[in-house]
Each structure stands twice: as structure tokens, then as C-alpha cells.
Scaffold this motif. Structure first.
Motif, PDB file in Angstrom:
ATOM      1  N   MET A   1       0.831  -1.285   0.052  1.00 26.23           N
ATOM      2  CA  MET A   1      -0.065  -0.058   0.127  1.00 26.23           C
ATOM      3  C   MET A   1       0.784   1.297  -0.040  1.00 26.23           C
ATOM      4  O   MET A   1       0.493   2.220  -0.423  1.00 26.23           O
ATOM      5  N   ASN A   2       1.983   1.225   0.659  1.00 30.01           N
ATOM      6  CA  ASN A   2       3.019   2.347   0.947  1.00 30.01           C
ATOM      7  C   ASN A   2       3.467   2.761  -0.549  1.00 30.01           C
ATOM      8  O   ASN A   2       3.491   3.980  -1.034  1.00 30.01           O
ATOM      9  N   ILE A   3       3.539   1.641  -1.534  1.00 26.99           N
ATOM     10  CA  ILE A   3       3.951   2.191  -2.993  1.00 26.99           C
ATOM     11  C   ILE A   3       2.806   2.737  -3.907  1.00 26.99           C
ATOM     12  O   ILE A   3       2.702   3.338  -4.736  1.00 26.99           O
ATOM     13  N   GLU A   4       1.609   1.781  -3.643  1.00 30.41           N
ATOM     14  CA  GLU A   4       0.505   2.095  -4.599  1.00 30.41           C
ATOM     15  C   GLU A   4      -0.747   2.855  -3.987  1.00 30.41           C
ATOM     16  O   GLU A   4      -1.424   3.189  -5.196  1.00 30.41           O
ATOM     17  N   GLU A   5      -1.093   2.844  -2.952  1.00 32.86           N
ATOM     18  CA  GLU A   5      -2.198   3.763  -2.788  1.00 32.86           C
ATOM     19  C   GLU A   5      -1.900   5.136  -2.506  1.00 32.86           C
ATOM     20  O   GLU A   5      -0.912   5.649  -2.011  1.00 32.86           O
ATOM     21  N   LYS A   6      -3.044   5.802  -2.653  1.00 36.02           N
ATOM     22  CA  LYS A   6      -2.960   7.441  -2.241  1.00 36.02           C
ATOM     23  C   LYS A   6      -3.323   7.604  -0.952  1.00 36.02           C
ATOM     24  O   LYS A   6      -2.572   8.531  -0.347  1.00 36.02           O
ATOM     25  N   SER A   7      -4.087   6.655  -0.238  1.00 36.71           N
ATOM     26  CA  SER A   7      -4.145   6.901   1.263  1.00 36.71           C
ATOM     27  C   SER A   7      -4.416   5.447   1.897  1.00 36.71           C
ATOM     28  O   SER A   7      -5.315   4.611   1.375  1.00 36.71           O
ATOM     29  N   PHE A   8      -3.580   5.243   2.963  1.00 34.88           N
ATOM     30  CA  PHE A   8      -3.831   4.121   3.683  1.00 34.88           C
ATOM     31  C   PHE A   8      -5.239   3.932   4.201  1.00 34.88           C
ATOM     32  O   PHE A   8      -5.689   2.976   4.358  1.00 34.88           O
ATOM     33  N   HIS A   9      -5.671   4.977   4.651  1.00 35.30           N
ATOM     34  CA  HIS A   9      -6.794   5.287   5.464  1.00 35.30           C
ATOM     35  C   HIS A   9      -8.093   4.991   4.423  1.00 35.30           C
ATOM     36  O   HIS A   9      -8.908   3.996   4.727  1.00 35.30           O
ATOM     37  N   ASP A  10      -7.980   5.608   3.203  1.00 33.60           N
ATOM     38  CA  ASP A  10      -9.098   5.304   2.310  1.00 33.60           C
ATOM     39  C   ASP A  10      -9.203   3.819   1.642  1.00 33.60           C
ATOM     40  O   ASP A  10     -10.128   3.570   1.452  1.00 33.60           O
ATOM     41  N   ALA A  11      -7.978   3.442   1.496  1.00 35.19           N
ATOM     42  CA  ALA A  11      -7.811   2.036   0.759  1.00 35.19           C
ATOM     43  C   ALA A  11      -8.350   1.157   2.036  1.00 35.19           C
ATOM     44  O   ALA A  11      -9.255   0.068   1.521  1.00 35.19           O
TER      45      ALA A  11
END
Length: 282
Positions: free
Chosen positions: A183-193
């Protein structure tokens, strides 16, 4: 939320010689162990189940598809082998009393293409997973799609893409497995994902951005735990950090990320337990 650890913290392949890890994880006061299914030939379900029952520990399983089990392959024989392997993994999970099987189960790992994936790749992945998902539903097992980073797969990199594949499979046993390292590489937001996964979230890999000790890097732990609290997450979360040397360098850990595995585990568990308490998930 239940807290556990992946067996890869100590071993590179599961065999009966590693059964003592079940006792070790139980003695650490964790809730479950995550057992890899990479080599079903050395997976002794009866021995594992007996040891789990003796310790009172729970277990989940995970795997990745390789070149000879790639359900998106151009070779029909390879796709068929992948389908059979995934169903065998579901059976192995049920045989030890596990209720969760997940991982990179939708395409070869690691895998690259000469171009972006097409609808054909998505369709093959869905068709390949559907029989396993159907069997899982019959056996009381949930199947989690784990998005991983672009360097390890071309197909499912984000939670939104996991949802896309779930919709194509259209089986009630399909769920989502998130991993903070990816997620640290691919998501814009840990929270939103995490919120997007919602009630379909069944497994969470807890890793720092460098796979070191949770809480020592750049992962937005407060954002994650705010989201987990918002969805009242009661599922499994496993530390998946690789520090002690094994002969499995597919973990791509080329330097020492903590003094030793015991330090990583002790400090990582303390950090996550504190976050659980802070956000009412203990």
C-alpha cells in the motif's frame, strides 16, 4: 482484531520440522500463525491440526502463484494446473481448521508483461479463481485477494482493483487482503484504501515501508487504525517482516532491518498492541 505472524519470520518452507513454530507463536501470546502453502508436498495437515489444537492457536494460510500455476498464462495446461493448485490450497486450509486463505492468487508472482494487462488477463484470473472460491464457500473458507506492488504483479496493485476482480468472480467467499508494505507504494491513502475494503477485509499484513519494525518508518499507522476502527475490524492482522536469514531470498531483504527477529517481533507487537488499545481494537 486478532494479531499473528507469518511463519516466514523464521522459515523459508513449511515442513514438519517447523511445527515447533506453532508452539513458539502460542507462547508469544499471539492469536494465530500464517502458514505458507508454497509446497503442499511438505504440508502435513493432520500434524498441523493436532499441534494447533494442542496449543489453542488458530491458523490462516497464504500463497502466491508461480510460472507453472499462473492462471493468466497463455498455456491452457498451466491455467488448469493453477486452478487445481488453488483448489488444493483451499482444501489444505479447511483440513487444518483454517477459515482464511489469501495471497497473490490471481497471476504469476513476480510477473511482468510487455504491455498493460487486457480484459483477457482479468477474465482469465476471474475464471481461474472462481472454482476455488466456490469450493471455499462449501468448506467454510474465505479467499482473500492481496494487491501487491507493480514490481511484483501487473494485475492487482490496489484495493480498488481487488474489488474489480471480486466483482468479476462474483462468488460470496471472495474477500480482500491488504498489505501495508505494498500500500505504501501503490495507494494514495492507507486510510481510504482500508475503508474501501470495508466489511470484505479479512486479512491485513502489518509491515513497515522497508519491512522493518512497525512504527519506525513512513507507514501512516494512525490513518490505518482510524479506518480499522471505523469498520470495526475484527479480522486477522499478521506481522510480515523478514529479518532472520533464511534461504528464501524471494523476500528481497538484502540488509539487516532490525537487530534480530526477536527484537522486531517484540517491538513490533508492542507497537501494534498499543495502536489497538488506542483505537479500541484490542
Amino acid at each position: 482484531m486478532k494479531l499473528g505472524i507469518h511463519a516466514y519470520a523464521w522459515c523459508s518452507q513449511w515442513t514438519n520440522d517447523t511445527l515447533d513454530l506453532i508452539d513458539r507463536v502460542a507462547d508469544l501470546g499471539l492469536d494465530f500463525i500464517e502458514i505458507p502453502l508454497m509446497c503442499l508436498d511438505t504440508f502435513d495437515a493432520a500434524a498441523i491440526k493436532a499441534r494447533l489444537e494442542a496449543t489453542g492457536l488458530a491458523a490462516v494460510t497464504s500463497t502466491v502463484l508461480l510460472a507453472d500455476t499462473d492462471i493468466t498464462s497463455d498455456d491452457p495446461a498451466v491455467r488448469a494446473a493453477g486452478q487445481a493448485y488453488l483448489q488444493d490450497c483451499v482444501r489444505a486450509t479447511a483440513a487444518i481448521g483454517g477459515t482464511s486463505f489469501s495471497g497473490v492468487i490471481y497471476s504469476r508472482h513476480p510477473g511482468i508483461l510487455a504491455q498493460r494487462p487486457t480484459a483477457m488477463h482479468w477474465s482469465r484470473a476471474a475464471d481461474g479463481l472462481r472454482p476455488a472460491a466456490r469450493l471455499a464457500g462449501e468448506l467454510g473458507v474465505l479467499v482473500g485477494i492481496e494487491p501487491v506492488n507493480r514490481y511484483e504483479t501487473y494485475l492487482v496493485n490496489t484495493c480498488a482493483q481487488a474489488r474489480q476482480l471480486m466483482a468479476l468472480i462474483d462468488e460470496p467467499a471472495m474477500r480482500i487482503h491488504l498489505d501495508t508494505y505494498h500500500m505504501n507504494i501503490e495507494e494514495k491513502s492507507f486510510h481510504d484504501a482500508t475503508l474501501l475494503a470495508g466489511d470484505d477485509l479479512i486479512h491485513y499484513h502489518i509491515c513497515e515501508n522497508d519491512r522493518g519494525i512497525p512504527g519506525t518508518g513512513q507507514v501512516d499507522w494512525d490513518g490505518i487504525f482510524r479506518a480499522l476502527a471505523a469498520i470495526n475490524y475484527q479480522g486477522n492482522a499478521a506481522l510480515e517482516s523478514f529479518v532472520d536469514n533464511t534461504d528464501n531470498m524471494n523476500t528481497w531483504v538484502w540488509r539487516q532491518l532490525a537487530p534480530d527477529g526477536d527484537t522486531l517481533l517484540r517491538e513490533g507487537v508492542a507497537f501494534i498492541r498499543a495502536k489497538q488499545k488506542e483505537y479500541g481494537l484490542s
